[in-house]
Write a protein that holds these residues in place. Structure first.
Motif, PDB file in Angstrom:
ATOM      1  N   ALA A 100       0.811  -1.215   0.000  1.00 61.12           N
ATOM      2  CA  ALA A 100       0.000   0.000   0.000  1.00 61.12           C
ATOM      3  C   ALA A 100       0.848   1.271   0.000  1.00 61.12           C
ATOM      4  N   LEU A 101       2.153   1.144   0.093  1.00 60.19           N
ATOM      5  CA  LEU A 101       3.011   2.330   0.177  1.00 60.19           C
ATOM      6  C   LEU A 101       3.000   3.175  -1.096  1.00 60.19           C
ATOM      7  N   ASN A 102       2.500   2.633  -2.208  1.00 54.04           N
ATOM      8  CA  ASN A 102       2.408   3.426  -3.436  1.00 54.04           C
ATOM      9  C   ASN A 102       1.115   4.234  -3.507  1.00 54.04           C
ATOM     10  N   GLY A 103       0.261   4.116  -2.500  1.00 48.03           N
ATOM     11  CA  GLY A 103      -0.969   4.897  -2.444  1.00 48.03           C
ATOM     12  C   GLY A 103      -2.187   4.221  -3.039  1.00 48.03           C
ATOM     13  N   SER A 104      -2.036   2.999  -3.506  1.00 43.34           N
ATOM     14  CA  SER A 104      -3.167   2.262  -4.087  1.00 43.34           C
ATOM     15  C   SER A 104      -3.723   1.273  -3.075  1.00 43.34           C
ATOM     16  N   VAL A 105      -5.016   1.008  -3.183  1.00 47.06           N
ATOM     17  CA  VAL A 105      -5.621  -0.036  -2.368  1.00 47.06           C
ATOM     18  C   VAL A 105      -5.011  -1.354  -2.817  1.00 47.06           C
ATOM     19  N   ALA A 106      -4.539  -2.131  -1.870  1.00 48.88           N
ATOM     20  CA  ALA A 106      -3.812  -3.351  -2.215  1.00 48.88           C
ATOM     21  C   ALA A 106      -4.133  -4.465  -1.234  1.00 48.88           C
ATOM     22  N   THR A 107      -3.920  -5.669  -1.678  1.00 49.55           N
ATOM     23  CA  THR A 107      -4.026  -6.836  -0.823  1.00 49.55           C
ATOM     24  C   THR A 107      -2.650  -7.099  -0.230  1.00 49.55           C
ATOM     25  N   ALA A 108      -2.616  -7.422   1.034  1.00 43.11           N
ATOM     26  CA  ALA A 108      -1.351  -7.743   1.679  1.00 43.11           C
ATOM     27  C   ALA A 108      -0.805  -9.052   1.120  1.00 43.11           C
ATOM     28  N   SER A 109       0.508  -9.126   0.996  1.00 48.49           N
ATOM     29  CA  SER A 109       1.151 -10.347   0.495  1.00 48.49           C
ATOM     30  C   SER A 109       1.191 -11.436   1.557  1.00 48.49           C
ATOM     31  N   THR A 110       1.085 -11.035   2.812  1.00 46.77           N
ATOM     32  CA  THR A 110       1.135 -11.985   3.919  1.00 46.77           C
ATOM     33  C   THR A 110      -0.056 -11.729   4.838  1.00 46.77           C
ATOM     34  N   ASP A 111      -0.238 -12.591   5.822  1.00 46.64           N
ATOM     35  CA  ASP A 111      -1.320 -12.386   6.785  1.00 46.64           C
ATOM     36  C   ASP A 111      -0.791 -11.881   8.120  1.00 46.64           C
TER      37      ASP A 111
END
Length: 131
Positions: A100-111
Protein backbone atom coordinates in the motif's frame (compact mmCIF):
# COMPACT_ATOMS: atom_id res chain seq x y z
CA UNK A 1 0.33 -36.88 44.65
CA UNK A 2 -2.69 -35.85 42.61
CA UNK A 3 -2.41 -33.33 39.81
CA UNK A 4 -4.99 -30.56 39.71
CA UNK A 5 -6.30 -30.62 36.10
CA UNK A 6 -7.82 -27.13 36.40
CA UNK A 7 -4.55 -25.71 37.70
CA UNK A 8 -2.58 -27.41 34.94
CA UNK A 9 -4.98 -26.11 32.28
CA UNK A 10 -4.81 -22.63 33.78
CA UNK A 11 -1.00 -22.66 33.65
CA UNK A 12 -1.04 -23.84 30.01
CA UNK A 13 -3.55 -21.17 28.98
CA UNK A 14 -1.66 -18.48 30.87
CA UNK A 15 1.59 -19.43 29.13
CA UNK A 16 -0.16 -19.43 25.75
CA UNK A 17 -1.69 -16.00 26.45
CA UNK A 18 1.70 -14.58 27.48
CA UNK A 19 3.23 -15.91 24.25
CA UNK A 20 0.49 -14.33 22.13
CA UNK A 21 0.86 -10.95 23.85
CA UNK A 22 4.66 -10.98 23.59
CA UNK A 23 4.35 -11.53 19.82
CA UNK A 24 1.82 -8.68 19.45
CA UNK A 25 3.57 -5.39 18.71
CA UNK A 26 1.60 -2.16 18.97
CA UNK A 27 3.72 0.78 20.16
CA UNK A 28 7.14 0.95 21.81
CA UNK A 29 10.24 3.08 22.30
CA UNK A 30 13.28 2.69 20.08
CA UNK A 31 16.68 4.31 19.64
CA UNK A 32 17.62 5.56 16.17
CA UNK A 33 20.63 3.68 14.81
CA UNK A 34 20.61 5.36 11.39
CA UNK A 35 18.32 7.56 9.32
CA UNK A 36 18.01 7.93 5.53
CA UNK A 37 16.44 11.35 5.02
CA UNK A 38 16.09 10.78 1.25
CA UNK A 39 13.95 7.66 1.69
CA UNK A 40 12.53 8.83 5.04
CA UNK A 41 13.34 5.46 6.63
CA UNK A 42 15.22 4.55 9.78
CA UNK A 43 16.96 1.61 11.38
CA UNK A 44 15.86 1.53 15.02
CA UNK A 45 16.64 -0.56 18.09
CA UNK A 46 13.69 -1.39 20.36
CA UNK A 47 14.54 -0.47 23.95
CA UNK A 48 12.24 -2.76 25.94
CA UNK A 49 13.12 -6.43 26.36
CA UNK A 50 10.21 -8.87 26.32
CA UNK A 51 12.38 -12.00 26.44
CA UNK A 52 15.79 -12.87 27.89
CA UNK A 53 17.45 -11.70 24.65
CA UNK A 54 17.77 -8.12 23.43
CA UNK A 55 15.15 -7.31 20.78
CA UNK A 56 16.27 -7.39 17.16
CA UNK A 57 16.94 -4.13 15.33
CA UNK A 58 14.18 -3.01 12.95
CA UNK A 59 15.59 -2.03 9.57
CA UNK A 60 14.02 0.35 7.07
CA UNK A 61 11.08 1.49 9.17
CA UNK A 62 8.97 4.15 7.50
CA UNK A 63 9.25 7.56 9.20
CA UNK A 64 6.25 9.88 9.45
CA UNK A 65 6.61 13.24 7.69
CA UNK A 66 4.15 16.16 7.56
CA UNK A 67 2.69 18.61 5.09
CA UNK A 68 1.51 21.88 6.63
CA UNK A 69 0.06 25.14 5.40
CA UNK A 70 1.77 27.86 7.41
CA UNK A 71 0.15 31.31 7.67
CA UNK A 72 -2.15 30.58 4.70
CA UNK A 73 0.77 30.09 2.30
CA UNK A 74 1.64 27.21 0.03
CA UNK A 75 1.83 23.75 1.59
CA UNK A 76 5.26 22.95 3.00
CA UNK A 77 6.68 19.45 3.44
CA UNK A 78 8.48 18.82 6.72
CA UNK A 79 10.62 15.73 7.10
CA UNK A 80 12.04 14.82 10.49
CA UNK A 81 15.68 15.39 11.27
CA UNK A 82 16.41 12.19 13.17
CA UNK A 83 19.81 11.85 14.78
CA UNK A 84 21.60 8.68 15.80
CA UNK A 85 20.65 7.99 19.41
CA UNK A 86 17.29 9.83 19.29
CA UNK A 87 14.52 8.10 21.24
CA UNK A 88 11.46 7.63 19.02
CA UNK A 89 7.99 6.17 19.38
CA UNK A 90 7.22 3.41 16.89
CA UNK A 91 3.90 1.78 16.05
CA UNK A 92 3.24 -1.39 14.08
CA UNK A 93 0.46 -1.33 11.50
CA UNK A 94 -2.50 -3.67 11.87
CA UNK A 95 -1.59 -5.37 8.57
CA UNK A 96 1.35 -5.55 6.18
CA UNK A 97 1.95 -2.11 4.62
CA UNK A 98 4.42 -2.88 1.81
CA UNK A 99 1.89 -3.16 -1.03
CA UNK A 100 0.00 0.00 0.00
CA UNK A 101 3.01 2.33 0.18
CA UNK A 102 2.41 3.43 -3.44
CA UNK A 103 -0.97 4.90 -2.44
CA UNK A 104 -3.17 2.26 -4.09
CA UNK A 105 -5.62 -0.04 -2.37
CA UNK A 106 -3.81 -3.35 -2.22
CA UNK A 107 -4.03 -6.84 -0.82
CA UNK A 108 -1.35 -7.74 1.68
CA UNK A 109 1.15 -10.35 0.50
CA UNK A 110 1.13 -11.99 3.92
CA UNK A 111 -1.32 -12.39 6.78
CA UNK A 112 1.00 -10.84 9.36
CA UNK A 113 -0.52 -8.48 11.93
CA UNK A 114 1.16 -5.99 14.26
CA UNK A 115 4.55 -7.11 12.99
CA UNK A 116 7.80 -5.17 13.40
CA UNK A 117 8.29 -5.44 9.63
CA UNK A 118 5.42 -2.94 9.37
CA UNK A 119 6.84 -0.46 11.86
CA UNK A 120 6.34 3.29 11.44
CA UNK A 121 8.36 5.88 13.37
CA UNK A 122 5.83 8.40 14.66
CA UNK A 123 8.21 10.97 16.11
CA UNK A 124 10.99 11.89 18.48
CA UNK A 125 10.34 11.98 22.20
CA UNK A 126 11.00 15.32 23.85
CA UNK A 127 13.76 13.84 26.01
CA UNK A 128 15.88 13.49 22.84
CA UNK A 129 15.35 17.05 21.67
CA UNK A 130 17.35 18.56 24.53
CA UNK A 131 20.47 16.54 23.68
Amino acid sequence: MKTDPAGTMSAILSGYQNKIFSDLHVGFLCKVISYDSGKCTADVQPLIKTTADAPAMIQGAQVLAHRFIVNGGEPQVYKPDLKQGDIVFVVCADREIKNALNGSVATASTDRQHDVNDAVVMGVLGCSLSN
